[in-house]
Write a protein that holds these residues in place. Structure first.
Motif, PDB file in Angstrom:
ATOM      1  N   VAL A   8     -12.301  -8.299 -25.064  1.00 11.04           N
ATOM      2  CA  VAL A   8     -12.263  -8.422 -26.522  1.00 11.04           C
ATOM      3  C   VAL A   8     -11.910  -7.066 -27.144  1.00 11.04           C
ATOM      4  N   SER A   9     -10.992  -7.100 -28.115  1.00  9.71           N
ATOM      5  CA  SER A   9     -10.626  -5.906 -28.899  1.00  9.71           C
ATOM      6  C   SER A   9     -10.173  -4.746 -28.019  1.00  9.71           C
ATOM      7  N   PHE A  10      -9.349  -5.051 -27.029  1.00 14.52           N
ATOM      8  CA  PHE A  10      -8.903  -4.007 -26.113  1.00 14.52           C
ATOM      9  C   PHE A  10      -8.026  -2.967 -26.821  1.00 14.52           C
ATOM     10  N   THR A  11      -7.201  -3.407 -27.769  1.00 12.16           N
ATOM     11  CA  THR A  11      -6.338  -2.457 -28.489  1.00 12.16           C
ATOM     12  C   THR A  11      -7.163  -1.430 -29.234  1.00 12.16           C
ATOM     13  N   ALA A  12      -8.229  -1.895 -29.905  1.00 14.79           N
ATOM     14  CA  ALA A  12      -9.100  -0.962 -30.623  1.00 14.79           C
ATOM     15  C   ALA A  12      -9.782   0.000 -29.647  1.00 14.79           C
ATOM     16  N   LEU A  13     -10.214  -0.523 -28.508  1.00  8.99           N
ATOM     17  CA  LEU A  13     -10.839   0.332 -27.502  1.00  8.99           C
ATOM     18  C   LEU A  13      -9.859   1.396 -27.008  1.00  8.99           C
ATOM     19  N   SER A  14      -8.596   1.001 -26.833  1.00  5.52           N
ATOM     20  CA  SER A  14      -7.591   1.935 -26.341  1.00  5.52           C
ATOM     21  C   SER A  14      -7.388   3.095 -27.300  1.00  5.52           C
ATOM     22  N   ASN A  15      -7.570   2.827 -28.586  1.00  2.00           N
ATOM     23  CA  ASN A  15      -7.408   3.883 -29.582  1.00  2.00           C
ATOM     24  C   ASN A  15      -8.621   4.802 -29.659  1.00  2.00           C
ATOM     25  N   GLU A  16      -9.765   4.323 -29.163  1.00  3.34           N
ATOM     26  CA  GLU A  16     -11.000   5.095 -29.266  1.00  3.34           C
ATOM     27  C   GLU A  16     -11.302   5.913 -28.014  1.00  3.34           C
ATOM     28  N   LEU A  17     -10.910   5.409 -26.857  1.00  3.98           N
ATOM     29  CA  LEU A  17     -11.262   6.053 -25.595  1.00  3.98           C
ATOM     30  C   LEU A  17     -10.138   6.939 -25.088  1.00  3.98           C
ATOM     31  N   SER A  18     -10.490   7.896 -24.254  1.00  5.51           N
ATOM     32  CA  SER A  18      -9.488   8.750 -23.625  1.00  5.51           C
ATOM     33  C   SER A  18      -8.713   7.938 -22.587  1.00  5.51           C
ATOM     34  N   ARG A  19      -7.553   8.467 -22.193  1.00  7.27           N
ATOM     35  CA  ARG A  19      -6.745   7.760 -21.190  1.00  7.27           C
ATOM     36  C   ARG A  19      -7.507   7.594 -19.886  1.00  7.27           C
ATOM     37  N   GLU A  20      -8.291   8.601 -19.521  1.00  6.52           N
ATOM     38  CA  GLU A  20      -9.059   8.523 -18.274  1.00  6.52           C
ATOM     39  C   GLU A  20     -10.099   7.415 -18.353  1.00  6.52           C
ATOM     40  N   LYS A  21     -10.799   7.323 -19.501  1.00 10.45           N
ATOM     41  CA  LYS A  21     -11.837   6.293 -19.635  1.00 10.45           C
ATOM     42  C   LYS A  21     -11.231   4.897 -19.710  1.00 10.45           C
ATOM     43  N   ILE A  22     -10.077   4.774 -20.360  1.00 14.59           N
ATOM     44  CA  ILE A  22      -9.401   3.477 -20.392  1.00 14.59           C
ATOM     45  C   ILE A  22      -9.010   3.063 -18.975  1.00 14.59           C
ATOM     46  N   GLY A  23      -8.486   4.016 -18.200  1.00 13.95           N
ATOM     47  CA  GLY A  23      -8.128   3.711 -16.819  1.00 13.95           C
ATOM     48  C   GLY A  23      -9.327   3.286 -15.998  1.00 13.95           C
ATOM     49  N   ASP A  24     -10.449   3.980 -16.175  1.00  9.51           N
ATOM     50  CA  ASP A  24     -11.669   3.616 -15.455  1.00  9.51           C
ATOM     51  C   ASP A  24     -12.147   2.224 -15.867  1.00  9.51           C
ATOM     52  N   LEU A  25     -12.066   1.931 -17.166  1.00  9.69           N
ATOM     53  CA  LEU A  25     -12.506   0.624 -17.667  1.00  9.69           C
ATOM     54  C   LEU A  25     -11.683  -0.501 -17.057  1.00  9.69           C
ATOM     55  N   GLU A  28      -9.957  -0.440 -14.305  1.00  5.24           N
ATOM     56  CA  GLU A  28     -10.211  -0.515 -12.868  1.00  5.24           C
ATOM     57  C   GLU A  28     -11.507  -1.271 -12.563  1.00  5.24           C
ATOM     58  N   VAL A  29     -12.568  -0.965 -13.310  1.00  8.43           N
ATOM     59  CA  VAL A  29     -13.844  -1.654 -13.101  1.00  8.43           C
ATOM     60  C   VAL A  29     -13.719  -3.126 -13.465  1.00  8.43           C
ATOM     61  N   PHE A  30     -13.038  -3.412 -14.584  1.00  6.47           N
ATOM     62  CA  PHE A  30     -12.843  -4.801 -15.021  1.00  6.47           C
ATOM     63  C   PHE A  30     -12.118  -5.611 -13.943  1.00  6.47           C
ATOM     64  N   GLU A  31     -11.003  -5.084 -13.437  1.00  4.06           N
ATOM     65  CA  GLU A  31     -10.247  -5.798 -12.409  1.00  4.06           C
ATOM     66  C   GLU A  31     -11.061  -5.982 -11.139  1.00  4.06           C
ATOM     67  N   LYS A  35     -24.044  -3.987 -20.668  1.00  7.82           N
ATOM     68  CA  LYS A  35     -23.958  -3.230 -21.910  1.00  7.82           C
ATOM     69  C   LYS A  35     -23.001  -2.046 -21.819  1.00  7.82           C
ATOM     70  N   ARG A  36     -22.669  -1.637 -20.601  1.00  6.58           N
ATOM     71  CA  ARG A  36     -21.722  -0.534 -20.438  1.00  6.58           C
ATOM     72  C   ARG A  36     -20.275  -1.002 -20.501  1.00  6.58           C
ATOM     73  N   MET A  37     -20.064  -2.321 -20.525  1.00 10.65           N
ATOM     74  CA  MET A  37     -18.723  -2.903 -20.519  1.00 10.65           C
ATOM     75  C   MET A  37     -18.473  -3.655 -21.824  1.00 10.65           C
ATOM     76  N   PRO A  38     -17.214  -3.853 -22.181  1.00 11.27           N
ATOM     77  CA  PRO A  38     -16.897  -4.622 -23.393  1.00 11.27           C
ATOM     78  C   PRO A  38     -17.144  -6.108 -23.189  1.00 11.27           C
ATOM     79  N   ASP A  39     -17.141  -6.852 -24.284  1.00 11.00           N
ATOM     80  CA  ASP A  39     -17.268  -8.300 -24.213  1.00 11.00           C
ATOM     81  C   ASP A  39     -15.975  -8.913 -23.671  1.00 11.00           C
TER      82      ASP A  39
END
Length: 328
Positions: free
Chosen positions: A179-196, A198-201, A248-252
């Motif tokens: 949910v709201s991945f585009t907004a998350l991409s604008n808020e998090l660093s590239r490294e954190k987006i990559g980690d997110l 990777e964990v999601f997949e 709680k550490r992951m998005p919906d």
């Protein structure tokens, strides 16, 4: 033809590929028993840019092209079918290579620095690790490929027992997205987006396999999966929500399920259920499963409760009445 520098140039390419790059495309074609046009077409289909008349090829390129030429000469496969298989290998290996380099490069550079006593370049570090572990990587890749071929044949045989056309079958298709991945991409660093991502997949893949499903593809903020039956697909969707959306550490997440006839080609699935599953996620609430009527009819009423939602337009399907699904 491309004149840009690409991986494989110079001493680094020779070291990494384990061969001297002394041959032109024409040399490779002649020794493999192919026309230059065929050799270049195969090379492009594997995902590599043409190198014109440069000496950018070696003995392993000759060996690979010779194998393909032999298969064509044996009349087992025609040239177009070989191109089809080669395209799949090229696409899969390109993604795997990007994945491995992204995941391993920093660790490899650190290990090389500790070994060599200086920082070195990424190219030097990569060549070093391939010299040390390349044969082991090859062994794992071949093992995984053979296992997946065996599993694919088993799936085809199972479908053939039900339908004369093993490429078309009834499955429940699932689509899960963040949910709201585009907004998350604008808020998090590239490294954190990559980690997110990777964990999601990784978590989705674990859940899909645990419920006898199959991960068809991941799209960064979404995964597409299939199960042979609706209940298995619901269990998969439920599991994804548990390990991702309820953490709680992951998005919906949102999950849509649709059942029907799909065409299976080149490791992918096509058909109305695929598109509908994706559309259903757009109307799903956070951390909820939403299904179409075909899926709802196949879910056991004593285990899964479904409730219709107000009809709404869905692009490509007209006005539809989706249903929420939850365990009793």
């Amino acid at each position: 033809m491309s004149d840009e520098a690409v991986p494989g140039d110079g001493d680094f390419g020779s070291a990494l590929l384990g061969q001297d790059l002394t041959l032109t495309a024409a040399d490779v074609a002649e020794r493999a028993g192919l026309s230059v046009r065929q050799a270049r077409r195969l090379w492009r289909t594997l995902g590599f840019p043409e190198r014109g008349d440069e000496r950018a090829y070696g003995e392993e390129d000759v060996a690979a092209m010779s194998v393909l030429a032999d298969v064509i000469d044996d009349d087992l496969f025609d040239f177009d079918l070989v191109l089809n298989v080669v395209r799949g290998a090229g696409l899969s290996m390109a993604r795997l290579a990007d994945w491995e380099v992204g995941a391993l490069l920093q660790r490899v550079e650190d290990a090389y620095s500790a070994q060599a006593g200086d920082s070195g370049t990424p190219a030097e570090a990569t060549a070093w690790v391939f010299e040390k572990y390349g044969d082991r990587f090859d062994q794992v890749l071949l093992y995984a490929w053979r296992r997946h071929v065996a599993a694919a044949v088993a799936r085809i045989e199972s479908m053939r027992a039900i339908d004369a056309d093993p490429h078309t079958t009834n499955l429940t298709v699932g689509f899960a997205d963040i949910v709201s991945f585009t907004a998350l991409s604008n808020e998090l660093s590239r490294e954190k987006i990559g980690d997110l991502v990777e964990v999601f997949e990784a978590r989705c893949g674990d859940v899909i396999q645990a419920n006898a499903g199959r991960l068809i593809k991941s799209l960064g903020d979404a995964v597409l999966f299939v199960n042979n039956d609706a209940l298995g697909a619901f269990a998969t969707a439920e599991g994804i929500i548990k390990v991702v959306g309820r953490d709680k550490r992951m998005p919906d997440v949102r999950v849509g399920l649709a059942t029907g006839s799909v065409v299976m080609r080149l490791g992918d699935v096509f058909g109305p259920p695929v598109n509908l599953a994706a559309r259903l996620t757009a109307v799903a609430r956070r951390n909820r499963v939403i299904v179409d009527h075909d899926t709802a009819e196949r879910l056991p009423k004593d285990q899964i409760e479904t409730r219709p939602l107000p009809p709404r337009p869905m692009r490509g399907f007209g006005v539809m009445e989706p249903l929420t699904a939850r365990r009793v």
